[in-house]
Design a protein around this motif. Sequence first.
Motif, short mmCIF file in Angstrom:
data_model
loop_
_atom_site.label_atom_id
_atom_site.label_comp_id
_atom_site.label_asym_id
_atom_site.label_seq_id
_atom_site.Cartn_x
_atom_site.Cartn_y
_atom_site.Cartn_z
N LEU A 221 23.50 -20.98 -26.56
CA LEU A 221 22.70 -22.06 -26.04
C LEU A 221 22.31 -21.51 -24.66
CD1 LEU A 221 24.73 -25.13 -26.94
CD2 LEU A 221 22.82 -24.54 -27.94
N VAL A 222 23.00 -20.94 -23.98
CA VAL A 222 22.43 -20.32 -22.70
C VAL A 222 21.32 -19.50 -22.75
CG1 VAL A 222 22.89 -19.12 -20.63
CG2 VAL A 222 24.67 -20.57 -21.09
N ASP A 223 21.44 -18.55 -23.86
CA ASP A 223 20.45 -17.67 -23.97
C ASP A 223 18.96 -18.64 -24.56
OD1 ASP A 223 21.61 -15.27 -23.56
OD2 ASP A 223 22.40 -15.11 -25.51
N GLU A 224 19.34 -19.48 -25.29
CA GLU A 224 18.22 -20.43 -25.92
C GLU A 224 17.42 -20.99 -24.77
OE1 GLU A 224 17.39 -24.05 -28.87
OE2 GLU A 224 19.34 -23.01 -28.92
N ALA A 225 18.39 -21.55 -23.81
CA ALA A 225 17.68 -22.47 -22.82
C ALA A 225 17.01 -21.48 -21.86
CB ALA A 225 18.87 -22.77 -21.83
N ALA A 226 17.33 -20.26 -21.55
CA ALA A 226 16.53 -19.04 -21.00
C ALA A 226 15.32 -18.88 -21.66
CB ALA A 226 17.45 -17.99 -20.54
N ALA A 227 15.31 -18.76 -23.03
CA ALA A 227 14.26 -18.20 -23.57
C ALA A 227 13.22 -19.46 -23.66
CB ALA A 227 14.80 -18.02 -25.13
N ARG A 228 13.51 -20.70 -23.42
CA ARG A 228 12.88 -21.68 -23.41
C ARG A 228 12.15 -21.89 -22.03
NH1 ARG A 228 15.70 -26.55 -24.05
NH2 ARG A 228 13.77 -27.61 -24.00
N HIS A 229 12.62 -21.35 -21.08
CA HIS A 229 12.25 -21.64 -19.79
C HIS A 229 10.83 -21.19 -19.45
CE1 HIS A 229 12.44 -21.72 -15.32
NE2 HIS A 229 11.73 -20.62 -15.34
N HIS A 230 10.49 -19.99 -19.90
CA HIS A 230 9.13 -19.40 -19.54
C HIS A 230 8.06 -20.42 -20.42
CE1 HIS A 230 9.55 -17.28 -23.50
NE2 HIS A 230 8.23 -17.35 -23.54
N ALA A 231 8.33 -20.89 -21.51
CA ALA A 231 7.61 -21.93 -22.18
C ALA A 231 7.19 -23.33 -21.34
CB ALA A 231 8.03 -22.14 -23.62
N LEU A 232 8.16 -23.35 -20.42
CA LEU A 232 7.87 -24.68 -19.71
C LEU A 232 7.45 -24.14 -18.30
CD1 LEU A 232 11.08 -26.78 -20.73
CD2 LEU A 232 8.71 -27.05 -21.44
N MET A 233 7.37 -23.07 -18.02
CA MET A 233 6.85 -22.43 -16.68
C MET A 233 5.51 -23.18 -16.34
SD MET A 233 6.89 -18.60 -15.58
CE MET A 233 5.87 -18.10 -17.20
N ALA A 234 5.34 -23.56 -15.04
CA ALA A 234 3.98 -24.22 -14.71
C ALA A 234 3.19 -23.10 -14.17
CB ALA A 234 4.27 -25.15 -13.64
N ILE A 235 1.94 -23.19 -14.75
CA ILE A 235 0.72 -22.47 -14.21
C ILE A 235 -0.02 -23.27 -13.08
CG2 ILE A 235 -1.34 -21.37 -14.57
CD1 ILE A 235 -0.24 -20.75 -17.42
N LYS A 236 0.14 -22.88 -11.89
CA LYS A 236 -0.40 -23.65 -10.66
C LYS A 236 -1.99 -23.37 -10.37
CE LYS A 236 2.32 -24.03 -7.16
NZ LYS A 236 3.39 -23.79 -6.06
N ARG A 237 -2.40 -22.09 -10.71
CA ARG A 237 -3.83 -21.66 -10.36
C ARG A 237 -3.96 -20.62 -11.06
NH1 ARG A 237 -5.54 -18.94 -5.26
NH2 ARG A 237 -3.30 -18.17 -5.37
N THR A 238 -5.18 -20.21 -11.58
CA THR A 238 -5.77 -19.11 -12.12
C THR A 238 -6.98 -18.71 -11.15
OG1 THR A 238 -7.07 -20.15 -13.82
CG2 THR A 238 -4.84 -19.47 -14.49
N VAL A 239 -7.31 -17.30 -10.87
CA VAL A 239 -8.57 -17.14 -10.06
C VAL A 239 -9.10 -15.80 -10.69
CG1 VAL A 239 -9.38 -16.48 -7.64
CG2 VAL A 239 -7.39 -17.92 -8.03
N PRO A 240 -10.21 -15.78 -11.12
CA PRO A 240 -10.75 -14.44 -11.62
C PRO A 240 -11.04 -13.35 -10.44
CG PRO A 240 -12.45 -16.38 -11.59
CD PRO A 240 -11.28 -16.92 -11.38
N ASN A 241 -10.91 -12.28 -10.59
CA ASN A 241 -11.17 -11.08 -9.53
C ASN A 241 -12.20 -10.26 -9.85
OD1 ASN A 241 -8.61 -12.15 -8.21
ND2 ASN A 241 -7.66 -11.00 -9.72
N LEU A 242 -13.32 -9.97 -9.03
CA LEU A 242 -14.33 -9.26 -9.30
C LEU A 242 -14.48 -8.03 -8.48
CD1 LEU A 242 -17.25 -11.79 -9.69
CD2 LEU A 242 -15.77 -10.95 -11.46
N ALA A 243 -14.46 -6.68 -9.08
CA ALA A 243 -14.33 -5.61 -8.13
C ALA A 243 -15.73 -5.38 -7.75
CB ALA A 243 -13.86 -4.26 -9.19
N THR A 244 -15.90 -4.94 -6.36
CA THR A 244 -17.15 -4.45 -5.71
C THR A 244 -16.83 -3.44 -4.64
OG1 THR A 244 -18.85 -5.67 -4.45
CG2 THR A 244 -16.66 -6.35 -4.13
N GLU A 245 -18.02 -2.77 -4.73
CA GLU A 245 -18.12 -1.48 -3.76
C GLU A 245 -18.61 -2.21 -2.30
OE1 GLU A 245 -20.31 1.64 -5.06
OE2 GLU A 245 -18.79 2.00 -6.94
N ASP A 246 -19.16 -3.22 -2.28
CA ASP A 246 -19.82 -3.60 -1.13
C ASP A 246 -19.22 -5.24 -1.05
OD1 ASP A 246 -21.12 -4.63 1.06
OD2 ASP A 246 -23.08 -3.77 0.31
#
Length: 212
Positions: free
Chosen positions: A84-109
Amino acid sequence: MLPTIRAHRVEVRTDALSPQQHDPPPGRVFRQLYDEYIGADNETPPTPRSRADHLLRHAVQHVRRGIRRGSEDGGGAVQDGAGLVDEAAARHHALMAIKRTVPNLATEDIAAATAFYVEVLGFEVVMDMGWIVTLSDRANPKAQLSLMTHDATAPVVPDVSVEVDDVDAAHQAARNAGAEIVHPLTDEPWGVRRFFMRDPSGRVINVLTHRT
């Protein structure tokens, strides 16, 4: 000898939970859970203080019941609790909260790119570290875009940054999935803990949390 539980940064030998020996097993998280839920012998555990507590709560209760059954069948019950401990840990990342997403653009200038997005789309600069500039909308601060000439410690510019509430759990989930780790889990000098992974399309994802 009973197996070793390895789950959510917890490592504990189940033989340490025999009916004859109730000493807390090694592992900071599990030790805290042991003290609260097993060592104190609480029928009703206290309100969980974290996601890890919540997910492991019932598993720990199950292990405690195994201890009470005694030596005759307690080992099997404790082993069930380990599952059950293993199962609980496996479920943890499914419930992990995403707080923010940011696209990153590479630029030379980066100066020209910053001026373009500020003048044309009305972004404002909310962070400027020289090699990275993060832009945001005044009315909607979570609408963000980062411009990067390079990364200060990693070998590549990531395609997107994803801020989560538990970067260690995300890192373990990435390893479990067999994802390529492009930049190891690192405490960076500017106050974030992060790692880079590559998704199936080859995109590099910067997964991070801000250290408190």
